[in-house]
Design an enzyme around this catalytic site. Structure first.
Site, mmCIF file in Angstrom:
data_model
loop_
_atom_site.group_PDB
_atom_site.id
_atom_site.type_symbol
_atom_site.label_atom_id
_atom_site.label_comp_id
_atom_site.label_asym_id
_atom_site.label_seq_id
_atom_site.Cartn_x
_atom_site.Cartn_y
_atom_site.Cartn_z
ATOM 1 N N GLY A 13 56.775 -48.394 -4.778
ATOM 2 C CA GLY A 13 57.976 -48.590 -3.573
ATOM 3 C C GLY A 13 57.398 -49.640 -2.716
ATOM 4 O O GLY A 13 58.040 -49.744 -1.593
ATOM 5 N N ASN A 15 57.800 -52.646 -2.896
ATOM 6 C CA ASN A 15 58.713 -53.864 -2.608
ATOM 7 C C ASN A 15 59.906 -53.398 -2.122
ATOM 8 O O ASN A 15 60.700 -53.881 -1.320
ATOM 9 C CB ASN A 15 59.178 -54.457 -4.037
ATOM 10 N N MET A 91 61.024 -48.710 -14.125
ATOM 11 C CA MET A 91 60.369 -48.967 -15.367
ATOM 12 C C MET A 91 61.386 -48.552 -16.674
ATOM 13 O O MET A 91 60.656 -48.379 -17.897
ATOM 14 C CB MET A 91 59.255 -47.894 -15.444
ATOM 15 N N LYS A 92 62.532 -48.407 -16.565
ATOM 16 C CA LYS A 92 63.334 -48.067 -17.522
ATOM 17 C C LYS A 92 64.044 -49.476 -18.030
ATOM 18 O O LYS A 92 64.330 -50.351 -17.203
ATOM 19 C CB LYS A 92 64.217 -47.125 -17.382
ATOM 20 N N ILE A 93 64.501 -49.544 -19.387
ATOM 21 C CA ILE A 93 65.154 -50.771 -19.911
ATOM 22 C C ILE A 93 66.559 -50.290 -19.890
ATOM 23 O O ILE A 93 67.133 -49.218 -20.405
ATOM 24 C CB ILE A 93 64.752 -51.055 -21.184
ATOM 25 N N ASN A 108 65.772 -58.427 -10.690
ATOM 26 C CA ASN A 108 64.529 -57.793 -10.504
ATOM 27 C C ASN A 108 63.342 -58.759 -10.144
ATOM 28 O O ASN A 108 63.562 -59.893 -10.121
ATOM 29 C CB ASN A 108 64.081 -57.617 -12.215
ATOM 30 N N HIS A 110 59.359 -59.786 -11.144
ATOM 31 C CA HIS A 110 58.557 -59.591 -12.224
ATOM 32 C C HIS A 110 57.070 -60.434 -11.601
ATOM 33 O O HIS A 110 57.326 -61.504 -11.171
ATOM 34 C CB HIS A 110 59.149 -60.090 -13.491
HETATM 35 C C1 GRF Z 1 55.551 -54.998 -8.740
HETATM 36 O O1 GRF Z 1 54.525 -55.758 -9.121
HETATM 37 C C2 GRF Z 1 56.839 -55.922 -9.427
HETATM 38 O O2 GRF Z 1 56.574 -57.134 -9.511
HETATM 39 C C3 GRF Z 1 56.820 -54.946 -10.975
HETATM 40 O O3 GRF Z 1 56.659 -53.939 -10.833
HETATM 41 C C4 GRF Z 1 55.579 -53.696 -9.431
HETATM 42 C C5 GRF Z 1 56.351 -52.676 -8.545
HETATM 43 O O4 GRF Z 1 55.389 -52.377 -7.292
HETATM 44 N N1 GRF Z 1 58.110 -55.229 -11.276
HETATM 45 P P1 GRF Z 1 56.052 -51.750 -6.151
HETATM 46 O O5 GRF Z 1 56.687 -50.247 -6.780
HETATM 47 O O6 GRF Z 1 57.302 -52.105 -5.692
HETATM 48 O O7 GRF Z 1 55.165 -51.208 -5.178
#
Ligand code: GRF
Length: 188
Positions: A13, A15, A91-93, A108, A110
């Site tokens: 979490g 981000n 993490m789900k599609i 998203n 990435h």
């Molecule tokens: C980040 O590296 C993001 O780019 C990827 O998953 C990670 C998530 O990290 N999609 P966080 O849960 O936001 O710390």
């Protein structure tokens, strides 16, 4: 009035936390009205709690199939009438049905310079391939995994001494700037 955004998470979490801090500023155009985690033990849930943001856990295993899982998710999201759905380590599609329901509203972040290194273990793969640069990308979510239109991208130099861990820290720092900034520009 601030627009609603919904953030979907599965883990740490960080981000999410960066979007919360940005959204706390008066002039930011949106607020997080809901956080949904696909995983009960996600640390990000504690961040949502601490910041008094409404949050739900919706785990796939509670449903007999993916369609029912997503129906529950959609029901909860629709109630917020969100202007954006931000995936932050989710993490789900997502299925075509889900993506079409919120057309052009799902984004998203990435940890690579897309279209390079879609999928997992991006830093490890970039270092192993001897890349000079890595980075992070904010993109629209489409049916093609990590393949939607790129909205923003930041490039970071890979130093010869970088390991996947050090590179990941460097990229993550940049993610925390670019993700809220992109949300702000999309919704302003
Ligand atoms: C980040 O590296 C993001 O780019 C990827 O998953 C990670 C998530 O990290 N999609 P966080 O849960 O936001 O710390």
């Amino acid at each position: 009035m601030k627009k609603n955004i919904v953030v979907l998470i599965s883990g740490r979490g960080s981000n999410l936390e960066s979007i919360i801090s940005a959204a706390n500023k008066k002039n930011f155009p949106a607020k997080i009205s809901l956080v949904i985690s696909s995983n009960r033990s996600a640390l990000g849930l504690k961040i949502a709690e601490k910041n008094h943001i409404k949050n739900f856990v919706v785990e796939q295993k509670e449903f007999s199939n993916n369609e029912l899982y997503e129906e529950d998710l959609i029901g909860k999201i629709v109630q917020q009438d969100p202007s954006l759905i931000c995936l932050a380590g989710y993490m789900k599609i997502l299925s075509k049905k889900f993506i079409n329901k919120f057309k052009d509203k799902i984004i998203n972040i990435h940890p690579s310079l897309l279209p390079d290194y879609k999928g997992l273990n991006t830093h490890e793969r970039a270092i192993r391939a001897g890349e000079k640069y890595s980075g992070c990308t904010v993109h629209y979510v489409t049916e093609e995994l990590d393949g939607g239109k790129i909205i923003a991208q930041e490039r970071i130099l890979i130093s010869p001494s970088d390991t996947p861990e050090t590179l990941s820290r460097k990229v993550l720092e940049r993610e925390h700037i670019i993700y809220p900034k992109t949300i702000e520009s999309l919704l302003s």
